[in-house]
Design a protein around this motif. Sequence first.
Motif, short mmCIF file in Angstrom:
data_model
loop_
_atom_site.label_atom_id
_atom_site.label_comp_id
_atom_site.label_asym_id
_atom_site.label_seq_id
_atom_site.Cartn_x
_atom_site.Cartn_y
_atom_site.Cartn_z
N GLY A 59 -4.82 6.66 -11.75
CA GLY A 59 -3.78 6.95 -10.77
C GLY A 59 -2.83 7.99 -11.31
N ASP A 60 -2.50 8.98 -10.51
CA ASP A 60 -1.58 10.04 -10.92
C ASP A 60 -0.16 9.56 -10.65
N PRO A 61 0.68 9.39 -11.69
CA PRO A 61 2.03 8.85 -11.49
C PRO A 61 2.95 9.77 -10.70
N ARG A 62 2.54 11.02 -10.50
CA ARG A 62 3.40 11.95 -9.78
C ARG A 62 3.38 11.74 -8.28
N GLY A 63 2.40 11.00 -7.77
CA GLY A 63 2.38 10.83 -6.32
C GLY A 63 1.43 9.77 -5.82
N GLY A 64 0.73 9.10 -6.73
CA GLY A 64 -0.13 8.01 -6.31
C GLY A 64 -1.56 8.40 -6.01
N ALA A 65 -1.90 9.69 -6.13
CA ALA A 65 -3.28 10.11 -5.91
C ALA A 65 -4.10 9.81 -7.16
N PHE A 66 -5.32 10.32 -7.22
CA PHE A 66 -6.20 10.01 -8.34
C PHE A 66 -6.60 11.26 -9.09
N THR A 67 -6.83 11.07 -10.39
CA THR A 67 -7.39 12.11 -11.23
C THR A 67 -8.46 11.45 -12.10
N VAL A 68 -9.18 12.26 -12.85
CA VAL A 68 -10.27 11.73 -13.67
C VAL A 68 -9.70 11.14 -14.96
N GLY A 69 -9.99 9.86 -15.21
CA GLY A 69 -9.57 9.22 -16.44
C GLY A 69 -10.64 9.34 -17.52
N LEU A 70 -10.45 8.60 -18.60
CA LEU A 70 -11.38 8.70 -19.73
C LEU A 70 -12.64 7.89 -19.53
N PHE A 121 2.43 3.26 -5.06
CA PHE A 121 1.40 2.23 -5.05
C PHE A 121 0.72 2.17 -3.70
N TRP A 122 1.49 2.18 -2.62
CA TRP A 122 0.89 2.12 -1.29
C TRP A 122 0.04 3.36 -1.01
N ARG A 123 0.49 4.50 -1.54
CA ARG A 123 -0.31 5.72 -1.37
C ARG A 123 -1.63 5.60 -2.15
N THR A 124 -1.56 4.99 -3.33
CA THR A 124 -2.77 4.77 -4.10
C THR A 124 -3.77 3.93 -3.31
N LEU A 125 -3.28 2.86 -2.70
CA LEU A 125 -4.17 2.02 -1.89
C LEU A 125 -4.76 2.81 -0.72
N GLU A 126 -3.94 3.63 -0.07
CA GLU A 126 -4.40 4.40 1.07
C GLU A 126 -5.46 5.42 0.68
N LEU A 127 -5.30 6.01 -0.50
CA LEU A 127 -6.20 7.09 -0.93
C LEU A 127 -7.45 6.57 -1.66
N ALA A 128 -7.47 5.29 -1.98
CA ALA A 128 -8.60 4.75 -2.75
C ALA A 128 -9.89 4.84 -1.95
N PRO A 129 -10.93 5.40 -2.54
CA PRO A 129 -12.23 5.44 -1.84
C PRO A 129 -12.80 4.03 -1.70
N ALA A 130 -13.68 3.87 -0.74
CA ALA A 130 -14.31 2.57 -0.50
C ALA A 130 -15.00 2.09 -1.77
N GLY A 131 -14.79 0.81 -2.07
CA GLY A 131 -15.46 0.20 -3.21
C GLY A 131 -14.74 0.35 -4.53
N LEU A 132 -13.62 1.07 -4.57
CA LEU A 132 -12.87 1.23 -5.81
C LEU A 132 -11.95 0.02 -6.01
#
Length: 236
Positions: A151-162, A182-193
Amino acid sequence: MSDQRSLARDRVAARPTGLLALVGGAEWQAGSDYDAELVDRSGADEVLVLPTAAAYENPGRAVETAQRWFSSLGSSARGLMVLRHAQANDEANAAEVRRARFIYLSGGSPLHLLSVLKGSLVFEAIAGAWRDGAVVAGSSAGAMVLVDPMGDPRGGAFTVGLGLVEQLAVVPHHDSGTSHHFWRTLELAPAGLAIAGIPERTALIRESDGSWRSAGEKPVTVYLDGMEAGLEALPH
């Protein structure tokens, strides 16, 4: 699958033999009693602490906090000052990590931690040690970075982790108020994540067989496709 994810997959065995502890924050203080079990399970005389994420805060103080805490548990801790990418590509630092049986990444800035460890010899050493049975723990930023996506702390989107574990994202400090990120993270999460909300002084622990359990002060909440789910929804 992206090239980065493919590299992470190739570096890390599908069924590693070490424990992985993802901590929600407020590490190395009263309430974090699971650390005693992690020390015991590691068989280590010393915990190797990487205060990388705290590089722009006070990495020395982070190490001192860890030393006091593990001393109270009858163990010891030592800091490895890998604070820049060049230090993460230092062969001597990587060798120290590879020999360690308990490696702990502190909290701090997840973006800095990611930039230092991504594609480095030290991260390869962390993954190799874990694969060979070492305990690896990360708190807050450390927990966020060890999985993929992050999760990208700057806005709740996603980036590639380790990518020690894939198809898992971690939201630390999950007991300190729910932010719009957090709510943006949930909204942007792809199916199955699977998304794990981990409170402070709480650990989400992956056993060597791929099963998960929580330990500490509060329960871990897992979200899947926008809904709460149990630990069985986490990837194995």
